[in-house]
Design a protein around this motif. Structure first.
Motif, PDB file in Angstrom:
ATOM      1  N   PHE A  37      -8.795   6.923  -0.156  1.00  0.00           N
ATOM      2  CA  PHE A  37      -8.953   8.262  -0.057  1.00  0.00           C
ATOM      3  C   PHE A  37      -9.303   8.984  -1.171  1.00  0.00           C
ATOM      4  N   ASP A  38      -8.631   8.678  -2.466  1.00  0.00           N
ATOM      5  CA  ASP A  38      -8.685   8.940  -3.652  1.00  0.00           C
ATOM      6  C   ASP A  38     -10.362   8.966  -4.312  1.00  0.00           C
ATOM      7  N   ARG A  39     -11.503   8.557  -3.430  1.00  0.00           N
ATOM      8  CA  ARG A  39     -12.334   8.419  -3.885  1.00  0.00           C
ATOM      9  C   ARG A  39     -13.264   9.909  -4.385  1.00  0.00           C
TER      10      ARG A  39
ATOM     11  N   THR B 118      -7.607  15.006   5.770  1.00  0.00           N
ATOM     12  CA  THR B 118      -9.012  14.864   5.270  1.00  0.00           C
ATOM     13  C   THR B 118      -9.823  15.233   6.047  1.00  0.00           C
TER      14      THR B 118
ATOM     15  N   LEU C  81      -3.682   3.687   1.015  1.00  0.00           N
ATOM     16  CA  LEU C  81      -5.098   3.534   0.307  1.00  0.00           C
ATOM     17  C   LEU C  81      -5.857   4.609  -0.469  1.00  0.00           C
ATOM     18  N   PRO C  82      -4.958   4.325  -1.518  1.00  0.00           N
ATOM     19  CA  PRO C  82      -5.656   5.459  -2.565  1.00  0.00           C
ATOM     20  C   PRO C  82      -6.940   4.836  -2.859  1.00  0.00           C
ATOM     21  N   GLU C  83      -7.360   3.189  -2.900  1.00  0.00           N
ATOM     22  CA  GLU C  83      -8.911   3.295  -2.821  1.00  0.00           C
ATOM     23  C   GLU C  83     -10.126   4.035  -2.146  1.00  0.00           C
TER      24      GLU C  83
ATOM     25  N   LYS D 221     -15.784   9.662   4.072  1.00  0.00           N
ATOM     26  CA  LYS D 221     -14.017   9.061   3.724  1.00  0.00           C
ATOM     27  C   LYS D 221     -13.736   8.016   5.113  1.00  0.00           C
TER      28      LYS D 221
ATOM     29  N   GLU E 232       0.608   4.562  -1.400  1.00  0.00           N
ATOM     30  CA  GLU E 232       0.088   5.603  -2.072  1.00  0.00           C
ATOM     31  C   GLU E 232      -0.894   5.493  -0.633  1.00  0.00           C
TER      32      GLU E 232
ATOM     33  N   ARG F 102      -2.864  11.049   5.870  1.00  0.00           N
ATOM     34  CA  ARG F 102      -3.705  11.527   5.224  1.00  0.00           C
ATOM     35  C   ARG F 102      -5.017  11.374   6.118  1.00  0.00           C
TER      36      ARG F 102
ATOM     37  N   ASP G 299       1.165  -0.800  -0.503  1.00  0.00           N
ATOM     38  CA  ASP G 299      -0.030  -0.141   0.045  1.00  0.00           C
ATOM     39  C   ASP G 299       0.829   1.419  -0.515  1.00  0.00           C
TER      40      ASP G 299
END
Length: 199
Positions: free
Chosen positions: A80-82, A136, A76-78, A90, A74, A132, A72
């Protein structure tokens, strides 16, 4: 001509030994721990000889470090980037979607040497993960995003560790606690006009 290697039984194998070794380490380290996984077992699972493993990694410590470095990267981009989730959603989805158990907790416990390269990756990942969360929380409008980020990081690590030790679903309880923390730290969510008119 394609370069080949010989596995433990003399079988000819194509390229990809490094990735097979890393794949075997991901499964074995996750399922039985780092210290309980030997080099012989890793070689058997990856279908390579010891010589091949040492050519790619130099030793088990180097393999452990690479295994963690690739987990991982990045953060948890799946999640945090949603773009379809609000920052508040999030923060809560971390607990509702039951993120995978973090291997850094187990690695930090098993590896006693504070200078082990894997422990450095564990520290870096935990700092990046909390950053992150703080970012957020700031996007969500938290009055004290640093505090909320640290609280949620601690809660998630606690749920992950408890699930591992007790084999219980600690994330359900953690999700309820996370809602209390998030609701207390963020500005109130206003109801849509149509709901206000009904009440």
């Amino acid at each position: 001509m394609t370069e080949v290697e010989k596995g433990p039984k003399g079988l000819r194998r194509g390229r990809g030994a490094r990735e097979r070794i890393l794949g075997a380490s991901r499964e074995l380290f996750r399922d039985q721990g780092i210290n309980c996984t030997g080099v012989d077992q890793l070689c058997t699972a990856a279908g390579v000889s010891k010589r091949t493993l040492y050519q790619h990694f130099g030793g088990k410590d180097e393999l452990i470090a690479e295994y963690l470095r690739r987990f991982d990267p990045e953060v948890l981009p799946e999640l945090f980037d949603r773009a379809d989730l609000t920052p508040r959603q999030k923060l809560l989805a971390l607990f509702d979607e039951h993120v995978p158990l973090c291997p850094f907790i187990g690695a930090a416990v098993e590896l006693r040497d504070p200078d082990h390269p894997a422990r450095a990756f564990a520290r870096d990942y935990k700092h990046a993960f909390t950053a992150r969360l703080v970012e957020t929380a700031r996007d969500a409008g938290a009055a004290d995003p640093e505090r909320l980020g640290e609280q949620l990081a601690l809660l998630l690590d606690g749920a992950s560790a408890r699930s591992r030790v007790l084999d219980a679903d600690a994330f359900v309880t953690a999700a309820a606690v996370a809602r209390v923390l998030v609701d207390g730290a963020l500005p109130p969510v206003s109801e849509p006009a149509e709901l206000r008119s009904v009440s």
